[in-house]
Write a protein that holds these residues in place. Structure first.
Motif, PDB file in Angstrom:
ATOM      1  N   ASN A  29      -3.457  38.120  25.868  1.00  0.00           N
ATOM      2  CA  ASN A  29      -4.843  38.379  25.487  1.00  0.00           C
ATOM      3  C   ASN A  29      -5.456  39.527  26.276  1.00  0.00           C
ATOM      4  O   ASN A  29      -6.641  39.505  26.587  1.00  0.00           O
ATOM      5  CB  ASN A  29      -5.686  37.114  25.657  1.00  0.00           C
ATOM      6  CG  ASN A  29      -5.251  36.017  24.722  1.00  0.00           C
ATOM      7  OD1 ASN A  29      -4.787  36.292  23.621  1.00  0.00           O
ATOM      8  ND2 ASN A  29      -5.383  34.780  25.161  1.00  0.00           N
ATOM      9  N   LYS A  31      -7.181  42.869  26.865  1.00  0.00           N
ATOM     10  CA  LYS A  31      -8.060  43.726  26.072  1.00  0.00           C
ATOM     11  C   LYS A  31      -8.355  44.986  26.870  1.00  0.00           C
ATOM     12  O   LYS A  31      -8.623  44.912  28.067  1.00  0.00           O
ATOM     13  CB  LYS A  31      -9.348  42.999  25.729  1.00  0.00           C
ATOM     14  CG  LYS A  31      -9.110  41.830  24.809  1.00  0.00           C
ATOM     15  CD  LYS A  31     -10.391  41.184  24.392  1.00  0.00           C
ATOM     16  CE  LYS A  31     -10.064  40.033  23.454  1.00  0.00           C
ATOM     17  NZ  LYS A  31     -11.188  39.197  23.205  1.00  0.00           N
ATOM     18  N   PRO A  76      -6.435  51.429  22.956  1.00  0.00           N
ATOM     19  CA  PRO A  76      -5.730  50.225  22.487  1.00  0.00           C
ATOM     20  C   PRO A  76      -4.409  50.008  23.220  1.00  0.00           C
ATOM     21  O   PRO A  76      -3.699  50.959  23.548  1.00  0.00           O
ATOM     22  CB  PRO A  76      -5.484  50.527  20.999  1.00  0.00           C
ATOM     23  CG  PRO A  76      -6.568  51.488  20.631  1.00  0.00           C
ATOM     24  CD  PRO A  76      -6.801  52.319  21.858  1.00  0.00           C
ATOM     25  N   GLU A  78      -1.537  48.997  22.315  1.00  0.00           N
ATOM     26  CA  GLU A  78      -0.325  49.510  21.687  1.00  0.00           C
ATOM     27  C   GLU A  78      -0.130  51.006  21.906  1.00  0.00           C
ATOM     28  O   GLU A  78       0.944  51.535  21.683  1.00  0.00           O
ATOM     29  CB  GLU A  78      -0.288  49.166  20.186  1.00  0.00           C
ATOM     30  CG  GLU A  78      -1.465  49.672  19.381  1.00  0.00           C
ATOM     31  CD  GLU A  78      -2.605  48.677  19.257  1.00  0.00           C
ATOM     32  OE1 GLU A  78      -3.475  48.908  18.397  1.00  0.00           O
ATOM     33  OE2 GLU A  78      -2.650  47.690  19.997  1.00  0.00           O
ATOM     34  N   THR A 133      -3.794  49.854  14.190  1.00  0.00           N
ATOM     35  CA  THR A 133      -4.230  48.574  13.649  1.00  0.00           C
ATOM     36  C   THR A 133      -5.742  48.629  13.458  1.00  0.00           C
ATOM     37  O   THR A 133      -6.414  49.511  13.991  1.00  0.00           O
ATOM     38  CB  THR A 133      -3.874  47.428  14.607  1.00  0.00           C
ATOM     39  OG1 THR A 133      -4.559  47.646  15.850  1.00  0.00           O
ATOM     40  CG2 THR A 133      -2.373  47.364  14.854  1.00  0.00           C
ATOM     41  N   SER A 134      -6.281  47.691  12.718  1.00  0.00           N
ATOM     42  CA  SER A 134      -7.732  47.680  12.517  1.00  0.00           C
ATOM     43  C   SER A 134      -8.454  47.463  13.843  1.00  0.00           C
ATOM     44  O   SER A 134      -9.499  48.062  14.101  1.00  0.00           O
ATOM     45  CB  SER A 134      -8.129  46.605  11.505  1.00  0.00           C
ATOM     46  OG  SER A 134      -7.720  45.336  11.952  1.00  0.00           O
ATOM     47  N   ASN A 135      -7.890  46.639  14.715  1.00  0.00           N
ATOM     48  CA  ASN A 135      -8.478  46.423  16.030  1.00  0.00           C
ATOM     49  C   ASN A 135      -8.416  47.704  16.869  1.00  0.00           C
ATOM     50  O   ASN A 135      -9.377  48.056  17.545  1.00  0.00           O
ATOM     51  CB  ASN A 135      -7.754  45.279  16.748  1.00  0.00           C
ATOM     52  CG  ASN A 135      -8.434  44.911  18.042  1.00  0.00           C
ATOM     53  OD1 ASN A 135      -9.657  44.905  18.118  1.00  0.00           O
ATOM     54  ND2 ASN A 135      -7.649  44.606  19.050  1.00  0.00           N
ATOM     55  N   GLY A 136      -7.292  48.405  16.811  1.00  0.00           N
ATOM     56  CA  GLY A 136      -7.152  49.670  17.542  1.00  0.00           C
ATOM     57  C   GLY A 136      -8.135  50.714  17.056  1.00  0.00           C
ATOM     58  O   GLY A 136      -8.728  51.448  17.853  1.00  0.00           O
ATOM     59  N   ARG A 138     -11.040  50.125  15.695  1.00  0.00           N
ATOM     60  CA  ARG A 138     -12.367  49.722  16.157  1.00  0.00           C
ATOM     61  C   ARG A 138     -12.592  50.123  17.610  1.00  0.00           C
ATOM     62  O   ARG A 138     -13.644  50.636  17.976  1.00  0.00           O
ATOM     63  CB  ARG A 138     -12.554  48.212  15.988  1.00  0.00           C
ATOM     64  CG  ARG A 138     -13.969  47.733  16.372  1.00  0.00           C
ATOM     65  CD  ARG A 138     -14.074  46.222  16.336  1.00  0.00           C
ATOM     66  NE  ARG A 138     -13.076  45.535  17.128  1.00  0.00           N
ATOM     67  CZ  ARG A 138     -13.088  45.459  18.481  1.00  0.00           C
ATOM     68  NH1 ARG A 138     -14.037  46.034  19.164  1.00  0.00           N
ATOM     69  NH2 ARG A 138     -12.140  44.797  19.117  1.00  0.00           N
ATOM     70  N   ILE A 139     -11.568  49.917  18.442  1.00  0.00           N
ATOM     71  CA  ILE A 139     -11.680  50.274  19.860  1.00  0.00           C
ATOM     72  C   ILE A 139     -11.873  51.777  20.013  1.00  0.00           C
ATOM     73  O   ILE A 139     -12.714  52.234  20.791  1.00  0.00           O
ATOM     74  CB  ILE A 139     -10.435  49.799  20.632  1.00  0.00           C
ATOM     75  CG1 ILE A 139     -10.427  48.268  20.714  1.00  0.00           C
ATOM     76  CG2 ILE A 139     -10.385  50.405  22.032  1.00  0.00           C
ATOM     77  CD1 ILE A 139      -9.117  47.689  21.197  1.00  0.00           C
ATOM     78  N   GLN A 141     -13.176  53.835  17.820  1.00  0.00           N
ATOM     79  CA  GLN A 141     -14.516  54.187  17.364  1.00  0.00           C
ATOM     80  C   GLN A 141     -15.572  53.798  18.400  1.00  0.00           C
ATOM     81  O   GLN A 141     -16.541  54.533  18.603  1.00  0.00           O
ATOM     82  CB  GLN A 141     -14.814  53.537  16.018  1.00  0.00           C
ATOM     83  CG  GLN A 141     -14.067  54.210  14.895  1.00  0.00           C
ATOM     84  CD  GLN A 141     -14.456  53.676  13.532  1.00  0.00           C
ATOM     85  OE1 GLN A 141     -15.076  52.623  13.415  1.00  0.00           O
ATOM     86  NE2 GLN A 141     -14.078  54.399  12.500  1.00  0.00           N
ATOM     87  N   ASP A 142     -15.384  52.674  19.056  1.00  0.00           N
ATOM     88  CA  ASP A 142     -16.318  52.277  20.121  1.00  0.00           C
ATOM     89  C   ASP A 142     -16.280  53.275  21.275  1.00  0.00           C
ATOM     90  O   ASP A 142     -17.319  53.634  21.834  1.00  0.00           O
ATOM     91  CB  ASP A 142     -15.992  50.874  20.644  1.00  0.00           C
ATOM     92  CG  ASP A 142     -16.314  49.788  19.629  1.00  0.00           C
ATOM     93  OD1 ASP A 142     -17.019  50.080  18.641  1.00  0.00           O
ATOM     94  OD2 ASP A 142     -15.839  48.649  19.825  1.00  0.00           O
TER      95      ASP A 142
END
Length: 169
Positions: A29, A31, A76, A78, A133-136, A138-139, A141-142
């Motif tokens: 987990n 982050k 991210p 990855e 990935t979609s999470n990557g 988002r990170i 863009q943040d």
């Protein structure tokens, strides 16, 4: 850093250095973000305390560049193995320099930006090892939003330069 360590101790120091960035201790987990940077910074401090007496020049080298060493931890997970070194970035800028040498001088800003964009676009197509990935996304863009539009302080406190403005309101 290894150049500042005796040849017989280089393997040990190298293993200890890479242990600083080993995230397996944190579990699955993990982050990215400032908390991860702070965690690695504490491990750098531990490394410096343990080896500072024996290898002061190597530790000084490590501490002098500590901010650059942890920048990749904001991206991210990855992407960490690809962006922790700058080989692909260096190669891209080398290609840009090579193309600019031929041109000599740009007629305007637009032509310069167009050339740089074309080189970066071509280089980005060749970057292997990046999974988006979609999470990557988002990170990323943040991160971009934080760099372009940093949050403003809503209620400034304790700043003597703002006292007249606050009193007038």
């Amino acid at each position: 850093m290894l150049a500042k360590v005796s040849a017989g101790d280089q393997a040990e120091v190298k293993a200890a250095y890479w242990q600083i960035f080993d995230l397996t201790e944190l579990g699955e987990n993990v982050k990215p973000g400032q908390h991860l940077v702070d965690w690695v910074q504490r491990r750098i401090d531990t490394f410096a305390e343990a080896r500072g007496g024996r290898y002061p020049a190597a530790v000084k080298c490590l501490l002098a560049d500590r901010q650059s060493l942890t920048t990749h931890l904001r991206f991210p997970i990855e992407h960490h193995k690809r962006v922790r070194h700058s080989n692909f970035i260096e190669r891209t800028f080398g290609e840009t320099r090579r193309r600019v040498k031929v041109i000599g001088r740009f007629p305007g800003e637009t032509s310069c930006v167009s050339l740089v964009w074309a080189v970066l676009d071509r280089a980005a197509r060749g970057w292997r090892g990046f999974t988006m990935t979609s999470n990557g996304l988002r990170i990323l863009q943040d991160l971009r939003r934080a760099l372009l539009h940093p949050p403003a302080q809503l209620h400034p406190t304790g700043d003597p330069a703002l006292a007249p403005v606050t009193e007038a309101a």
